[in-house]
Design a protein around this motif. Structure first.
Motif, short mmCIF file in Angstrom:
data_model
loop_
_atom_site.label_atom_id
_atom_site.label_comp_id
_atom_site.label_asym_id
_atom_site.label_seq_id
_atom_site.Cartn_x
_atom_site.Cartn_y
_atom_site.Cartn_z
N VAL A 226 0.84 -1.20 0.00
CA VAL A 226 0.00 0.00 0.00
C VAL A 226 0.88 1.25 0.00
N VAL A 227 1.94 1.20 0.78
CA VAL A 227 2.85 2.36 0.80
C VAL A 227 3.49 2.55 -0.58
N ARG A 228 3.79 1.43 -1.25
CA ARG A 228 4.46 1.50 -2.55
C ARG A 228 3.53 1.88 -3.69
N VAL A 229 2.25 2.09 -3.39
CA VAL A 229 1.25 2.24 -4.44
C VAL A 229 1.55 3.44 -5.35
N TYR A 230 2.44 4.32 -4.95
CA TYR A 230 2.82 5.48 -5.76
C TYR A 230 3.05 5.11 -7.22
N ASP A 231 3.88 4.08 -7.46
CA ASP A 231 4.19 3.68 -8.84
C ASP A 231 2.94 3.35 -9.62
N LEU A 232 2.07 2.57 -8.95
CA LEU A 232 0.87 2.09 -9.63
C LEU A 232 -0.01 3.27 -10.06
N VAL A 233 -0.16 4.24 -9.16
CA VAL A 233 -0.99 5.41 -9.46
C VAL A 233 -0.38 6.18 -10.63
N ILE A 234 0.94 6.42 -10.54
CA ILE A 234 1.59 7.19 -11.61
C ILE A 234 1.41 6.48 -12.96
N ALA A 235 1.59 5.13 -12.95
CA ALA A 235 1.52 4.41 -14.23
C ALA A 235 0.10 4.33 -14.77
N MET A 236 -0.89 4.22 -13.86
CA MET A 236 -2.25 3.98 -14.36
C MET A 236 -3.06 5.24 -14.55
N THR A 237 -2.98 6.17 -13.61
CA THR A 237 -3.89 7.33 -13.68
C THR A 237 -3.17 8.65 -13.52
N GLY A 238 -1.96 8.63 -13.05
CA GLY A 238 -1.27 9.89 -12.75
C GLY A 238 -1.98 10.69 -11.67
N GLY A 239 -2.86 10.03 -10.91
CA GLY A 239 -3.61 10.72 -9.85
C GLY A 239 -4.98 11.19 -10.33
N GLY A 240 -5.25 11.04 -11.59
CA GLY A 240 -6.50 11.54 -12.15
C GLY A 240 -7.54 10.47 -12.28
N PRO A 241 -8.66 10.67 -12.95
CA PRO A 241 -9.00 11.95 -13.60
C PRO A 241 -9.15 13.08 -12.56
N GLY A 242 -8.66 14.26 -12.89
CA GLY A 242 -8.65 15.36 -11.92
C GLY A 242 -7.77 14.97 -10.76
N ILE A 243 -8.36 14.96 -9.53
CA ILE A 243 -7.60 14.51 -8.37
C ILE A 243 -8.21 13.24 -7.80
N ALA A 244 -8.99 12.51 -8.60
CA ALA A 244 -9.81 11.42 -8.07
C ALA A 244 -8.98 10.29 -7.48
N THR A 245 -7.80 10.03 -8.01
CA THR A 245 -7.02 8.91 -7.48
C THR A 245 -5.70 9.39 -6.87
N SER A 246 -5.66 10.63 -6.46
CA SER A 246 -4.46 11.13 -5.80
C SER A 246 -4.24 10.37 -4.49
#
Ligand SMILES: Nc1ncnc2c1ncn2[C@@H]1O[C@H](COP(=O)(O)OP(=O)(O)O)[C@@H](O)[C@H]1O
Ligand SMILES: [Mg+2]
Lengths: 298, 366
Positions: A226-246
Motif C-alpha cells: 500500500v505504501v508503494r502504491v505510488y508507482d501504480l498510481v503514476i503508471a495507471m492514472t497519474g492521480g487523475g482523472p482530476g484529483i480522483a485517485t491522488s
C-alpha cells in the motif's frame, strides 16, 4: 545481565553491519529528521529555516486535494488488503487440494508480484484503455455498444487501482498462507472430521487461528504494498482523472516538484510517517510482551 | 468377556485398500466383540494406522464392508459412526482452551448447553483434568495433552474408541503411567477399544486380543499369552518378546518312532513338543525364548547341553547371557544372583514343550 547482552550483540556481526547501520541512520533518521524540521518552516522551492509553527499543517488539512488523497489511501488500503487476504487464502486452500501442476499454478499466481508496479500499472492501463484494451477488443468483435472505461471515470478509477493491486498482491499472499496451511498437522483435520466439524468451520475456527504468524507476515507485506502504491498510481492514472485517485505519496511529490512548496510537502510527509510509527510502536509492544512471556516460561 | 452374549461391536469384512497402484490392506477380516480391547501390533508401515482410519471413516476403502454395532457404516461420515479417536500428536485445537477443545464438536452438533456441561464435567472427572479446563494446550505437559485428547473422544459418548499410537510421543515413565490409566479407563467404561501400537509391551499389557500385522495382513489374532507362547509363524515369534526369541537353524529328522531337531552336533529330542500337524523331515528353525532356558540347574530337563559363555549383559532385574549353540548365537535370561562369568563353562537345559518349530521356507509353525 552480562550474558544476555553478549547473546544479543555479536561483535563481528556488529562490525559487519556497520555500513548498513550508517546508511540506515544517515538516510532514514537524518532524512526523516530534516523532513520533520522543514515541515515547520515556510520553505518554498528551497528549504529555509524560517519557522512558522504549525501553519503548514493547517494549510495541509484545509487542502481538498490532501483530504481526497488521505481518503483514497484508506479506501485503497482497506479494500486491497482485505480482498488480498480473502483471495490469497482461497487460492491457498485451492492449491492445498494436492492438485496436479501445482508448480505451474504457483508460478502463474506469483508472477504479478515479480513485476514492478510500473509494469503492472502499464499493463492494466492498456487493458482498461478505451481505445486499446478490453473495450476496443469487444467492439472489434462486433459488440459495438460495449462500454468499459473505468480509468477515465472519476467514480470508478479508484476501483481499477484496487483491482490492479489485488491482481498484483494476492499471489504472494497465497504463497505465504499456503506455507502456513501446509504447516497444520494432518491429524488436526482428522480430529475435526471425527468431531463432525464442517470443513469451512474447521478453516474458520481452527486452522486460520493457527496461522496467525502467516497472516501477520502477509499483512505486513500488504501494508508495504500500500505504501508503494505510488508507482501504480503514476503508471495507471497519474492521480487523475482530476484529483480522483491522488494518494499522499503522489501529493507530496507534486507539492515539492510541481507546486514548489517544500514546507507543506514535508508536513504531508510527516503526516504519512505517523501511522507507520503507530504500527511500529504497536508491533514492538506485542513482540516485547511475547518475549517476556517466553522468558518467564523458560 | 462373553462374546456370544455381548455380540460383535466392530466387524471388518474383506477390507482392501489401495493407494493408487499400491495395495496397503489385503482382504482383511477382523471382528471385535462388544467391550473388547483389541490391539493392532506391527512394525511401522504395515498398515495399522490405515486400517484404523478406515474404521474411523477417514479413508475411503477400495473394497469390503465395515459394520459398527450391526450397522453398515462403510460409507458413513466419521461423525455418524459412533466412534471417538485419539491421535499420536494429540491433535488438540491449539487456539482453544481445554474446555473449548472438549465442547467444540458438541456445540457444532447442536447439543443442548446443559448436556454439554454435564458431559465435560464427567469426562474431566474421569480423566482428572478439572484444574486444566481453562488452559490452552500449549500450557500443558504431554501427558496432560493426551488426557485431554482422550477426553475429547470421551465426551462424544460413543461405543468405540480408536487409538492411534497415543503414547508414542511421551517419555518412557509417562508412557507406562498413561498405559495403566488407559487400562483403568477401559475397565471403568467397558467400551470397545481398538488400539494401534508398534510397542509390544503396550500390546501385551493392554490387549484382550492382539492382532499382529505385517504387510497389510493380520498374521495372528489371539490372546496375548497365546501369541507369546504359540506364535503362528517366525515373524510373530520374532516381533514379540524382548529380549527376542532365539532361533537355531537346522533340520527336522525322524529317529526310530520319535522326532528330533538336529543342527551340527546338537540333537534336541522333541518328545514333549506339540506339533501343529503331521511333521515332515526337512529344514526347520527351532525357536525358544531366553527366559525358557535354564542355566546350571541340574540335569532334570528333557534336554540339556553345555556351552561357553561369550558375553554377559546385565539388564537390571536380570541378566542376559550370550553363548553359542550349534555355532549360532543363543541367549539365556537368568536372575541376577546366579550370573556366570565370561568364558565360564555352563550347562543349559529346557523343555522342548516351550519351544516353537518353524518351517525354514514358509516360516509357518510346525
Ligand atoms: N496417503 C498415502 N498415500 C500413499 N501411501 C500411503 C499413504 N498413507 C500411507 N501410505 C503407505 O501405506 C503403508 C501403511 O501406512 P500406515 O498405515 O501409516 O502404517 P503404520 O501405521 O502401520 O506405521 C505405508 O507403506 C505407507 O507408505
Ligand atoms: Mg501409524
Amino acid at each position: 545481565m552480562q550474558r544476555s547482552w553478549r547473546r544479543r550483540f555479536h561483535l563481528p556481526a556488529v562490525i559487519g553491519t556497520i555500513p548498513m547501520i550508517l546508511v540506515a541512520v544517515g538516510v532514514f533518521v537524518i532524512g526523516i529528521g530534516f523532513s520533520v524540521l522543514w515541515s515547520f518552516t515556510s520553505s518554498k522551492l528551497f528549504p529555509t529555516y524560517d519557522f512558522v509553527g504549525l501553519a503548514q499543517y493547517r494549510r495541509l488539512w484545509a487542502d481538498s486535494r490532501w483530504l481526497v488523497s488521505v481518503n483514497n489511501i484508506w479506501f485503497f488500503g482497506l479494500m486491497s488488503i482485505s480482498c488480498n487476504m480473502v483471495f490469497g487464502y482461497l487460492l491457498a486452500v485451492f492449491m492445498d487440494q494436492r492438485i496436479r501442476q501445482e508448480d505451474l499454478f504457483r508460478s502463474i499466481f506469483l508472477y504479478p508480484f515479480a513485476m514492478s508496479l510500473i509494469v503492472t500499472g502499464l499493463v492494466w492501463q492498456w487493458v482498461l484503455d478505451p481505445n486499446l484494451g478490453l473495450q476496443a477488443a469487444m467492439r472489434n468483435l462486433g459488440w459495438s455498444s460495449f462500454s468499459f472505461a473505468p480509468l477515465v471515470d472519476a467514480n470508478t478509477a479508484i476501483y481499477a487501482l484496487v483491482v490492479a493491486g489485488i491482481w498484483q498482491g494476492s499471489g504472494v499472499t497465497m504463497a505465504i498462507l499456503l506455507a502456513g496451511l501446509r504447516g497444520v498437522d494432518e491429524e488436526i483435520w482428522k480430529a475435526a472430521r471425527v468431531d463432525g466439524i464442517p470443513t469451512w468451520r474447521t478453516h474458520l475456527s481452527i486452522v486460520a487461528p493457527m496461522m496467525k504468524g502467516a497472516f501477520a507476515t502477509a499483512f505486513v507485506l500488504q501494508c508495504v504494498g500500500v505504501v508503494r502504491v505510488y508507482d501504480l498510481v503514476i503508471a495507471m492514472t497519474g492521480g487523475g482523472p482530476g484529483i480522483a485517485t491522488s494518494m499522499p505519496a503522489v501529493y507530496v511529490i507534486q507539492l515539492i516538484t510541481v507546486r514548489q512548496n517544500v514546507g507543506q510537502g514535508m508536513a504531508a510527509a510527516t503526516m504519512m510517517l505517523l501511522p507507520v510509527l503507530v504500527v511500529l510502536a504497536f508491533s514492538g509492544l506485542v513482540l516485547w510482551r511475547r518475549n517476556r512471556r517466553q522468558e518467564a516460561r523458560v | 468377556m462373553d462374546m456370544a452374549q455381548n455380540g460383535t461391536s466392530v466387524s471388518i469384512q474383506d477390507l482392501s485398500l489401495n493407494f493408487g497402484a499400491v495395495s496397503v490392506l489385503k482382504t482383511l477380516n477382523l471382528d471385535v466383540a462388544q467391550g473388547e480391547f483389541v490391539v493392532l501390533l506391527g512394525p511401522s508401515g504395515c498398515g495399522k494406522s490405515t486400517l484404523l482410519n478406515c474404521v474411523a471413516g477417514l479413508l475411503d476403502i477400495s473394497e469390503g464392508r465395515i459394520f459398527i454395532k450391526g450397522k453398515n457404516v462403510t460409507w458413513e461420515e466419521p461423525k455418524d459412526r459412533g466412534i471417538g479417536m485419539v491421535f499420536q500428536s494429540y491433535a488438540l485445537y491449539p487456539q482453544m482452551t481445554v474446555e473449548k477443545n472438549l465442547s467444540f464438536g458438541l456445540r457444532v452438533a447442536g447439543l443442548p448447553r446443559d448436556e454439554i456441561v454435564k458431559r465435560i464435567a464427567r469426562a474431566a472427572e474421569i480423566l482428572q483434568i478439572e484444574p486444566l479446563l481453562q488452559r490452552k494446550p500449549s500450557a500443558l505437559s504431554g501427558g496432560q495433552r493426551q488426557r485431554v485428547a482422550i477426553g475429547r473422544a470421551l465426551v462424544r459418548d460413543v461405543d468405540v474408541f480408536l487409538f492411534d499410537e497415543p503414547l508414542s510421543n511421551l517419555d518412557a515413565k509417562l508412557r507406562s503411567e498413561l498405559r495403566v490409566e488407559i487400562k483403568l479407563l477401559h475397565r471403568k467404561l467397558q467400551n470397545t477399544m481398538i488400539y494401534v501400537t508398534h510397542d509390544q509391551i503396550e500390546a501385551m499389557t493392554l490387549a484382550d486380543r492382539i492382532a499382529v500385522m505385517k504387510g497389510g495382513v493380520i498374521q495372528q489374532l489371539d490372546a496375548p499369552q497365546t501369541i507369546y507362547n504359540r506364535p503362528v509363524n517366525r515373524f510373530v515369534a520374532g516381533f514379540l518378546g524382548s529380549p527376542a526369541m532365539n532361533f537355531v537353524e537346522g533340520r527336522l529328522e525322524k529317529h526310530g518312532d520319535g522326532w528330533s531337531f538336529v543342527a551340527e552336533d546338537l540333537k534336541i529330542p522333541l518328545g514333549t513338543y506339540q506339533f501343529d500337524g503331521q511333521p515332515e523331515a526337512g529344514p526347520a528353525v527351532f525357536g525358544i525364548r531366553p527366559e525358557h532356558v535354564s542355566l546350571n540347574s541340574g540335569t532334570g530337563w528333557p534336554f540339556s547341553t553345555s556351552a561357553n559363555v561369550e558375553v554377559v549383559e546385565p539388564m537390571g532385574s536380570d541378566t542376559l547371557v550370550w553363548l553359542k549353540l550349534a555355532q549360532q548365537k543363543f541367549s539365556v535370561r537368568v536372575t541376577s544372583e546366579r550370573t556366570p562369568q565370561n568364558d565360564e563353562a555352563v550347562t543349559l537345559g529346557f523343555d522342548p514343550m516351550r519351544a516353537s518349530l518353524f518351517d525354514a521356507e514358509t516360516g509357518g509353525r510346525i
